[in-house]
Design a protein around this motif. Structure first.
Motif, short mmCIF file in Angstrom:
data_model
loop_
_atom_site.label_atom_id
_atom_site.label_comp_id
_atom_site.label_asym_id
_atom_site.label_seq_id
_atom_site.Cartn_x
_atom_site.Cartn_y
_atom_site.Cartn_z
N ASP A 188 0.82 -1.22 0.00
CA ASP A 188 0.00 0.00 0.00
C ASP A 188 0.86 1.27 0.00
OD1 ASP A 188 0.84 -0.34 2.62
OD2 ASP A 188 -1.07 0.23 3.51
N ALA A 189 2.16 1.13 0.28
CA ALA A 189 3.09 2.27 0.20
C ALA A 189 3.75 2.34 -1.17
CB ALA A 189 4.15 2.17 1.30
N TYR A 190 4.28 1.20 -1.64
CA TYR A 190 4.90 1.11 -2.97
C TYR A 190 4.92 -0.36 -3.35
CZ TYR A 190 7.79 2.26 -6.97
OH TYR A 190 8.24 2.43 -8.24
N SER A 191 4.22 -0.69 -4.42
CA SER A 191 4.06 -2.09 -4.81
C SER A 191 4.82 -2.41 -6.10
CB SER A 191 2.57 -2.40 -5.02
OG SER A 191 2.11 -1.77 -6.20
N ILE A 192 4.86 -3.68 -6.41
CA ILE A 192 5.45 -4.12 -7.68
C ILE A 192 4.69 -3.50 -8.85
CG2 ILE A 192 4.14 -6.27 -7.84
CD1 ILE A 192 7.84 -5.86 -8.86
N ASP A 193 3.39 -3.30 -8.70
CA ASP A 193 2.60 -2.66 -9.76
C ASP A 193 3.02 -1.21 -9.97
OD1 ASP A 193 1.11 -4.97 -10.26
OD2 ASP A 193 -0.44 -4.42 -8.82
N TYR B 26 9.94 -7.80 -2.37
CA TYR B 26 9.18 -8.50 -1.35
C TYR B 26 8.07 -7.60 -0.83
CZ TYR B 26 8.51 -11.07 3.10
OH TYR B 26 8.00 -11.78 4.17
N HIS B 27 6.83 -8.07 -0.93
CA HIS B 27 5.71 -7.33 -0.34
C HIS B 27 5.59 -7.72 1.14
CE1 HIS B 27 3.17 -6.33 -4.18
NE2 HIS B 27 4.20 -5.53 -4.02
N SER B 28 5.74 -6.74 2.01
CA SER B 28 5.67 -6.97 3.46
C SER B 28 4.38 -6.39 4.03
CB SER B 28 6.88 -6.35 4.15
OG SER B 28 6.88 -4.95 3.97
N ASN B 29 4.11 -6.77 5.25
CA ASN B 29 2.95 -6.25 5.98
C ASN B 29 1.65 -6.44 5.19
OD1 ASN B 29 1.78 -5.22 8.27
ND2 ASN B 29 2.01 -3.09 7.64
N CYS B 30 1.51 -7.62 4.60
CA CYS B 30 0.29 -7.98 3.88
C CYS B 30 0.08 -9.47 4.10
CB CYS B 30 0.43 -7.64 2.39
SG CYS B 30 1.79 -8.48 1.56
N LYS B 31 -1.03 -9.98 3.66
CA LYS B 31 -1.32 -11.40 3.84
C LYS B 31 -1.45 -12.08 2.50
CE LYS B 31 -3.47 -10.99 8.32
NZ LYS B 31 -2.59 -11.23 9.29
N PRO B 32 -0.63 -13.05 2.18
CA PRO B 32 0.61 -13.37 2.88
C PRO B 32 1.75 -12.50 2.35
CG PRO B 32 0.31 -14.95 1.12
CD PRO B 32 -0.88 -14.01 1.08
N GLY C 72 5.11 -15.45 -11.64
CA GLY C 72 3.74 -15.93 -11.84
C GLY C 72 2.97 -16.06 -10.54
N GLU C 73 3.65 -16.52 -9.52
CA GLU C 73 3.04 -16.69 -8.19
C GLU C 73 3.95 -16.08 -7.14
OE1 GLU C 73 0.08 -18.26 -7.46
OE2 GLU C 73 -0.25 -18.51 -9.63
N LYS C 74 3.34 -15.53 -6.11
CA LYS C 74 4.11 -15.01 -4.98
C LYS C 74 4.75 -16.19 -4.24
CE LYS C 74 2.20 -11.92 -2.22
NZ LYS C 74 1.38 -11.29 -1.16
N LEU C 75 5.99 -16.03 -3.83
CA LEU C 75 6.64 -17.00 -2.95
C LEU C 75 6.47 -16.48 -1.53
CD1 LEU C 75 8.33 -19.60 -2.65
CD2 LEU C 75 10.37 -18.16 -2.80
N SER C 76 5.57 -17.12 -0.79
CA SER C 76 5.21 -16.61 0.53
C SER C 76 6.32 -16.84 1.55
CB SER C 76 3.92 -17.27 1.03
OG SER C 76 4.17 -18.61 1.39
N LEU C 77 6.25 -16.08 2.62
CA LEU C 77 7.19 -16.23 3.72
C LEU C 77 7.12 -17.66 4.27
CD1 LEU C 77 9.24 -14.90 5.62
CD2 LEU C 77 7.31 -14.19 7.04
N LYS C 78 5.93 -18.21 4.36
CA LYS C 78 5.76 -19.60 4.83
C LYS C 78 6.49 -20.56 3.91
CE LYS C 78 3.31 -23.27 6.61
NZ LYS C 78 4.26 -24.31 6.38
N GLU C 79 6.33 -20.40 2.60
CA GLU C 79 7.01 -21.27 1.65
C GLU C 79 8.53 -21.13 1.77
OE1 GLU C 79 4.20 -21.64 -2.21
OE2 GLU C 79 4.67 -19.58 -1.57
#
Length: 156
Positions: A14-19, A53-59, A109-116
Motif C-alpha cells: 500500500d506504500a509502494y508495490s510491484i505494480d 518482497y511485499h511486506s505487511n500484507c497477507k501473505p 507468476g506466483e508469490k513465494l510466501s514467507l511460509k514457503e
C-alpha cells in the motif's frame, strides 16, 4: 565482469508495490532509516539483482525482480520537512541517508510466501527468516538466490 550480488528489498504494497514499479519502470529506493539497511544499500553495485518482497500484507512474500541501475545517491526525502522520512539532523553538506535507483525486471507468476520460504530455507541460509528481522534490505547469497529462482520460476 563480476557476478551480481543479490538482495531482498521489502516494501508494503500500500506504500509502494510491484505494480507501482511496473508502471514507473524505475524508482529511487528511498526512505531507508535503519543504519544496517543503509549500509547494505551502500554496498550495492550497478547490476545487482533484488527480489521485490511485499511486506505487511497477507501473505507476505516475493513478487518480482529488480535490478540496481544507480548507487550511492543521496536520499532527497531526508531534506523534505513535509516527508515522513525527513531527518532534521541531516544536511546537504553531511547527508546521513542514501538511496539507490532500481529498474523493474518483471513479476513472478506466483508469490513465494514467507511460509514457503521457511519451508525451504533455514534462518542461517535466508536472513529474512531470522526472528525479529525487520530490515527492509537483506543480502542473499548467490546459491540461495538460485534456489529462490528455482522456486519462483521465470519473470513475466
Amino acid at each position: 565482469m563480476t557476478e551480481p550480488n543479490y538482495w531482498i528489498m521489502k516494501s508494503e504494497p500500500d506504500a509502494y508495490s510491484i505494480d507501482d514499479l511496473k508502471e514507473e519502470k524505475e524508482t529511487l529506493w528511498d526512505g531507508i532509516r535503519n543504519y544496517q539497511a543503509r549500509n547494505f544499500m551502500r554496498s550495492m553495485n550497478v547490476g545487482d539483482i533484488a527480489f521485490f518482497y511485499h511486506s505487511n500484507c497477507k501473505p507476505p512474500g516475493i513478487v518480482g525482480l529488480m535490478q540496481v541501475i544507480e548507487t550511492k545517491l543521496t536520499d532527497p526525502t531526508q531534506f523534505d520537512n513535509q516527508s515522513k522520512y525527513f531527518d532534521q539532523k541531516s544536511s546537504l553538506e553531511n547527508p546521513r541517508w542514501d538511496c539507490a535507483k532500481l529498474k523493474y525486471l518483471g513479476e513472478f507468476g506466483e508469490k513465494l510466501s514467507l511460509k514457503e520460504m521457511s519451508d525451504n530455507f533455514t534462518a542461517e541460509e535466508l536472513l529474512l527468516l531470522r526472528k525479529g528481522n525487520r530490515l527492509s534490505i537483506i543480502p542473499v547469497k548467490e546459491n540461495i538466490a538460485k534456489r529462490l529462482y528455482n522456486l519462483l520460476g521465470s519473470v513475466k
